[in-house]
Write a protein that holds these residues in place. Structure first.
Motif, short mmCIF file in Angstrom:
data_model
loop_
_atom_site.label_atom_id
_atom_site.label_comp_id
_atom_site.label_asym_id
_atom_site.label_seq_id
_atom_site.Cartn_x
_atom_site.Cartn_y
_atom_site.Cartn_z
N ILE A 134 1.29 -1.36 -0.01
CA ILE A 134 0.10 0.20 -0.36
C ILE A 134 0.97 1.07 0.20
O ILE A 134 0.66 2.32 -0.22
CB ILE A 134 -0.95 0.36 1.57
N GLY A 135 2.23 0.92 0.64
CA GLY A 135 2.35 2.39 0.49
C GLY A 135 3.58 2.93 -0.45
O GLY A 135 3.25 3.98 -0.82
N ILE A 136 4.27 1.67 -1.15
CA ILE A 136 4.36 1.66 -2.86
C ILE A 136 3.31 2.23 -3.72
O ILE A 136 3.54 3.11 -4.44
CB ILE A 136 5.12 0.68 -3.06
N VAL A 137 2.29 1.89 -3.36
CA VAL A 137 1.45 1.90 -4.22
C VAL A 137 0.76 3.67 -4.37
O VAL A 137 0.52 4.13 -5.28
CB VAL A 137 -0.30 1.60 -4.20
N LEU A 138 0.58 4.27 -2.49
CA LEU A 138 0.48 5.36 -2.12
C LEU A 138 1.67 6.47 -3.05
O LEU A 138 1.78 7.61 -3.87
CB LEU A 138 0.63 5.72 -0.52
N ARG A 186 3.83 5.84 -5.39
CA ARG A 186 3.86 6.28 -7.16
C ARG A 186 2.27 7.37 -7.70
O ARG A 186 2.59 8.01 -8.39
CB ARG A 186 3.52 4.41 -7.67
N TYR A 187 2.02 6.81 -6.26
CA TYR A 187 0.20 8.02 -6.58
C TYR A 187 0.83 9.46 -6.60
O TYR A 187 0.44 10.02 -7.89
CB TYR A 187 -0.66 7.36 -6.49
N PHE A 188 1.47 9.25 -5.37
CA PHE A 188 1.81 10.67 -5.40
C PHE A 188 3.03 11.41 -6.52
O PHE A 188 2.55 12.41 -6.82
CB PHE A 188 2.17 11.32 -4.07
N LEU A 189 3.70 10.68 -7.28
CA LEU A 189 4.37 10.66 -7.33
C LEU A 189 4.11 11.12 -9.27
O LEU A 189 5.17 11.34 -9.84
CB LEU A 189 6.27 10.73 -7.86
N THR A 190 3.50 10.25 -9.83
CA THR A 190 3.35 10.27 -11.62
C THR A 190 1.84 10.93 -11.04
O THR A 190 1.86 11.25 -12.45
CB THR A 190 2.64 8.87 -11.85
N THR A 191 1.19 11.62 -10.83
CA THR A 191 -0.33 11.91 -11.00
C THR A 191 -0.05 13.35 -11.26
O THR A 191 0.95 14.23 -10.58
CB THR A 191 -1.28 12.14 -10.16
#
Length: 245
Positions: A234-238, A240-245
């Motif tokens: 979950i931490g990795i997903v979050l 990646r979400y913040f860095l790619t959106t």
């Protein structure tokens, strides 16, 4: 001027948005790490360096029985800790608790038991590579003893030693553990080397007070690692979400 102002405004917005992305990613990583650390600490809550705290933890671990113990000995086998204790208020009751040491100094229970056998007894470490010999009583007329892999004294004993002063715990590393797993037999000898009669020795030994001697164990030992893995994902997903959106 308008074009320059617009370009400057867009630049500031992008910079501000990127800063928010980085902050969001960092906060997500920190929260994930804190959650994983908290889960690990919850899975390994026992302080084995504090005898009073460890005794209380063993008492609580026996959820099926009201138990109060006094620790007599504690030994390490790699990351495993073997604790030998007597039960207060029940003469002749004793047991072994097996714990696993974690990364941050504290430990968790693997299993624990109570016994009331008046002679010497044995068990195995969790990895089956060590034999645990222990007992609580001084046995009259016993000068030596040996433990055999079968009820046949012509075989080579697994261990031979002099009479013990109870309570005692010995941990013996087995050279070929696969050859020893199973039922074993302890034989006792007098001063002149003659084997003592088992039934007579058992009758002469201090008899334990009557009471239940349960065993308890920890189920789902791998569950904390599963939960830690889920939080990590979950931490990795979050991040990646913040860095790619």
């Amino acid at each position: 001027m308008d074009d320059k102002q617009n370009t400057k405004t867009i630049y500031h917005k992008r910079t501000k948005f990127k800063r928010r992305q980085i902050i969001g990613a960092m906060l997500s990583a920190v929260m994930a790490c804190l959650c994983m650390y908290g889960l690990y600490r919850m899975a390994f809550p026992v302080d084995t360096t504090d005898q009073t705290a460890l005794e209380a933890a063993i008492n609580d671990y026996f959820f099926t029985e009201n138990v109060e113990v006094a620790i007599r000995e504690q030994q390490k086998i790699g990351r495993r800790i073997v604790v030998f204790y007597e039960r207060k208020g029940y003469s002749g009751h004793y047991g072994i608790a097996n714990l696993e040491k974690g990364l941050f100094g504290k430990s968790r229970f693997l299993d624990a038991n109570l016994r009331d056998w008046p002679l010497y007894t044995y068990g195995y470490s969790r990895d089956k590579n060590h034999l645990l010999l222990y007992g609580i009583n001084d046995l009259q007329d016993v000068a030596a003893y040996a433990i055999y892999p079968a009820d046949d004294t012509s075989a080579e004993p697994i261990y031979r030693g002099e009479a013990e002063t109870g309570p005692f715990l010995h941990i013996i590393e087995l050279d070929h553990p696969e050859d020893y797993i199973g039922n074993h037999f302890v034989h006792y000898y007098g001063e002149n080397g003659n084997e003592l009669d088992f039934n007579a020795l058992w009758k002469e030994a201090p008899q334990p007070e009557e009471g239940r001697t349960p065993g308890v164990g920890t189920a789902e030992l791998g569950m904390p690692y599963v939960l830690i893995g889920i939080v990590f994902v979950i931490g990795i997903v979050l991040v990646r979400y913040f860095l790619t959106t």
